[in-house]
Design a protein around this motif. Structure first.
Motif, mmCIF file in Angstrom:
data_model
loop_
_atom_site.group_PDB
_atom_site.id
_atom_site.type_symbol
_atom_site.label_atom_id
_atom_site.label_comp_id
_atom_site.label_asym_id
_atom_site.label_seq_id
_atom_site.Cartn_x
_atom_site.Cartn_y
_atom_site.Cartn_z
ATOM 1 N N VAL A 62 0.849 -1.186 0.000
ATOM 2 C CA VAL A 62 0.000 0.000 0.000
ATOM 3 C C VAL A 62 0.888 1.240 0.000
ATOM 4 C CG1 VAL A 62 -1.891 1.212 1.169
ATOM 5 C CG2 VAL A 62 -1.711 -1.291 1.347
ATOM 6 N N SER A 63 0.508 2.216 -0.829
ATOM 7 C CA SER A 63 1.247 3.471 -0.923
ATOM 8 C C SER A 63 0.298 4.645 -0.805
ATOM 9 C CB SER A 63 1.962 3.575 -2.273
ATOM 10 O OG SER A 63 2.958 2.603 -2.402
ATOM 11 N N HIS A 73 3.724 0.041 -6.772
ATOM 12 C CA HIS A 73 3.291 -0.956 -7.744
ATOM 13 C C HIS A 73 4.441 -1.884 -8.116
ATOM 14 C CE1 HIS A 73 1.841 -2.592 -11.586
ATOM 15 N NE2 HIS A 73 0.657 -2.458 -11.040
ATOM 16 N N GLU A 74 5.631 -1.328 -8.287
ATOM 17 C CA GLU A 74 6.792 -2.153 -8.645
ATOM 18 C C GLU A 74 7.195 -3.084 -7.493
ATOM 19 O OE1 GLU A 74 8.100 -2.720 -11.531
ATOM 20 O OE2 GLU A 74 6.900 -1.213 -12.561
ATOM 21 N N VAL A 75 7.100 -2.609 -6.260
ATOM 22 C CA VAL A 75 7.404 -3.477 -5.116
ATOM 23 C C VAL A 75 6.375 -4.601 -5.048
ATOM 24 C CG1 VAL A 75 7.538 -3.600 -2.587
ATOM 25 C CG2 VAL A 75 8.656 -1.707 -3.810
ATOM 26 N N ALA A 76 5.095 -4.276 -5.249
ATOM 27 C CA ALA A 76 4.050 -5.304 -5.231
ATOM 28 C C ALA A 76 4.298 -6.348 -6.312
ATOM 29 C CB ALA A 76 2.672 -4.656 -5.423
ATOM 30 N N ARG A 77 4.690 -5.894 -7.487
ATOM 31 C CA ARG A 77 4.996 -6.838 -8.575
ATOM 32 C C ARG A 77 6.115 -7.786 -8.146
ATOM 33 N NH1 ARG A 77 5.056 -5.653 -14.387
ATOM 34 N NH2 ARG A 77 5.135 -3.464 -13.813
ATOM 35 N N ALA A 78 7.171 -7.232 -7.574
ATOM 36 C CA ALA A 78 8.322 -8.051 -7.172
ATOM 37 C C ALA A 78 7.964 -9.023 -6.046
ATOM 38 C CB ALA A 78 9.484 -7.148 -6.753
ATOM 39 N N LEU A 79 7.033 -8.633 -5.173
ATOM 40 C CA LEU A 79 6.635 -9.501 -4.060
ATOM 41 C C LEU A 79 5.482 -10.439 -4.433
ATOM 42 C CD1 LEU A 79 6.768 -7.005 -1.046
ATOM 43 C CD2 LEU A 79 8.312 -8.931 -1.496
ATOM 44 N N GLY A 80 4.890 -10.249 -5.606
ATOM 45 C CA GLY A 80 3.736 -11.061 -5.991
ATOM 46 C C GLY A 80 2.506 -10.740 -5.160
ATOM 47 N N ALA A 81 2.363 -9.472 -4.760
ATOM 48 C CA ALA A 81 1.267 -9.046 -3.891
ATOM 49 C C ALA A 81 0.306 -8.128 -4.643
ATOM 50 C CB ALA A 81 1.837 -8.310 -2.679
ATOM 51 N N ARG A 82 -0.894 -7.944 -4.071
ATOM 52 C CA ARG A 82 -1.820 -6.930 -4.601
ATOM 53 C C ARG A 82 -1.255 -5.558 -4.275
ATOM 54 N NH1 ARG A 82 -7.115 -6.446 -2.129
ATOM 55 N NH2 ARG A 82 -6.121 -7.201 -0.248
ATOM 56 N N PHE A 83 -1.634 -4.564 -5.072
ATOM 57 C CA PHE A 83 -1.226 -3.192 -4.807
ATOM 58 C C PHE A 83 -2.457 -2.309 -4.631
ATOM 59 C CE2 PHE A 83 -0.395 1.126 -6.361
ATOM 60 C CZ PHE A 83 0.472 1.527 -5.354
ATOM 61 N N LEU A 84 -2.471 -1.557 -3.535
ATOM 62 C CA LEU A 84 -3.536 -0.596 -3.250
ATOM 63 C C LEU A 84 -2.898 0.752 -2.929
ATOM 64 C CD1 LEU A 84 -5.547 -2.690 -0.611
ATOM 65 C CD2 LEU A 84 -5.801 -2.756 -3.079
ATOM 66 N N PHE A 85 -3.700 1.792 -2.997
ATOM 67 C CA PHE A 85 -3.192 3.084 -2.543
ATOM 68 C C PHE A 85 -4.255 3.819 -1.752
ATOM 69 C CE2 PHE A 85 -4.630 3.682 -6.935
ATOM 70 C CZ PHE A 85 -5.462 4.803 -6.854
ATOM 71 N N THR A 86 -3.788 4.693 -0.889
ATOM 72 C CA THR A 86 -4.668 5.540 -0.090
ATOM 73 C C THR A 86 -4.654 6.943 -0.672
ATOM 74 O OG1 THR A 86 -2.900 6.154 1.436
ATOM 75 C CG2 THR A 86 -4.243 4.232 2.039
ATOM 76 N N GLU A 87 -5.705 7.669 -0.347
ATOM 77 C CA GLU A 87 -5.820 9.070 -0.739
ATOM 78 C C GLU A 87 -6.292 9.855 0.479
ATOM 79 O OE1 GLU A 87 -7.651 9.490 -4.878
ATOM 80 O OE2 GLU A 87 -8.303 7.496 -4.231
ATOM 81 N N ARG A 88 -5.985 11.132 0.490
ATOM 82 C CA ARG A 88 -6.457 11.978 1.583
ATOM 83 C C ARG A 88 -7.923 12.336 1.356
ATOM 84 N NH1 ARG A 88 -3.009 12.726 5.415
ATOM 85 N NH2 ARG A 88 -0.821 12.697 4.862
ATOM 86 N N ASP A 89 -8.719 12.157 2.386
ATOM 87 C CA ASP A 89 -10.115 12.581 2.350
ATOM 88 C C ASP A 89 -10.116 14.108 2.413
ATOM 89 O OD1 ASP A 89 -12.697 13.446 3.119
ATOM 90 O OD2 ASP A 89 -13.100 11.551 4.125
ATOM 91 N N PRO A 90 -10.683 14.769 1.404
ATOM 92 C CA PRO A 90 -10.657 16.233 1.397
ATOM 93 C C PRO A 90 -11.338 16.858 2.617
ATOM 94 C CG PRO A 90 -11.532 15.391 -0.685
ATOM 95 C CD PRO A 90 -11.342 14.222 0.228
ATOM 96 N N ALA A 91 -12.327 16.175 3.164
ATOM 97 C CA ALA A 91 -13.073 16.724 4.302
ATOM 98 C C ALA A 91 -12.306 16.611 5.614
ATOM 99 C CB ALA A 91 -14.424 16.024 4.421
ATOM 100 N N THR A 92 -11.579 15.489 5.789
ATOM 101 C CA THR A 92 -10.929 15.253 7.086
ATOM 102 C C THR A 92 -9.407 15.322 7.029
ATOM 103 O OG1 THR A 92 -10.747 12.861 6.740
ATOM 104 C CG2 THR A 92 -12.806 13.685 7.742
#
Length: 190
Positions: A62-63, A73-92
């Motif tokens: 996760v990034s 994404h490249e680290v996930a590829r190398a580890l054979g893992a899923r890749f997700l990312f977080t975003e900042r909630d504009p409200a909080t």
């Protein structure tokens, strides 16, 4: 390894000198523009493999968006893992999973960022995952600008650790000299 990483930044024009406002709000005379080095897929893949070699197998990588997307994404590829990312909630201002991304209690994760200065964004991602019951095994970055001092609360790895001078805006000698400040990062600062 650090010197070869920094050489890639220099060759691609990603190591900048001047007067910069960092995402943390601090000012510095040096900036590592990871987007310029990561625009080269062969370098991104190489950095991803080098970071992945420091971590055990995990379920997800996760990034924080935007800076950590390519290297995560490249680290996930190398580890054979899923890749997700977080975003900042504009409200909080909190990091959240959006776009249909889900995690499950008991999953294991590694958090990957492009550059760590204070570690704030990485810690925010870790907190989001831990609140969902995910076990965070560690965190990694291409560059650690904190000189190794940023406390992420989990084991951490960086391909290059730098001692970079940074000042609060109120005490910035470059501001006092009247040198215009640039904000080359991916999100606005306070």
């Amino acid at each position: 390894m650090s010197e070869s990483i920094l050489e890639e930044f220099r060759k691609t024009g990603a190591y900048l000198k001047g007067h910069f406002r960092l995402t943390s709000g601090l000012h510095s005379n040096e900036y590592m523009q990871c987007a310029l080095v990561l625009q080269h897929p062969d370098i991104a893949e190489k950095f991803g493999r080098e970071l992945a070699a420091h971590f055990p197998k995990c379920d997800i990588v996760v990034s924080p968006a935007v800076g950590g997307l390519i290297i995560g994404h490249e680290v996930a590829r190398a580890l054979g893992a899923r890749f997700l990312f977080t975003e900042r909630d504009p409200a909080t201002g909190k990091m959240i999973l959006r776009r249909g991304f889900t995690v499950h209690p008991g999953e294991t994760a590694v958090v990957i960022e492009d550059v760590v200065t204070t570690g704030g964004s990485t810690r925010d991602v870790i907190e989001t995952l831990e609140a969902a019951g995910v076990k965070v095994l560690g965190a990694g970055s291409i560059i650690d600008r904190s000189g190794g001092r940023a406390d992420l609360g989990v084991p951490k790895v960086a391909l290059a650790t730098l001692e970079v001078t940074a000042w609060p805006a109120d005490f910035c000698p470059l501001c006092q000299e009247g040198i215009p400040v640039e904000k080359p990062g991916s999100r606005p600062t306070p």
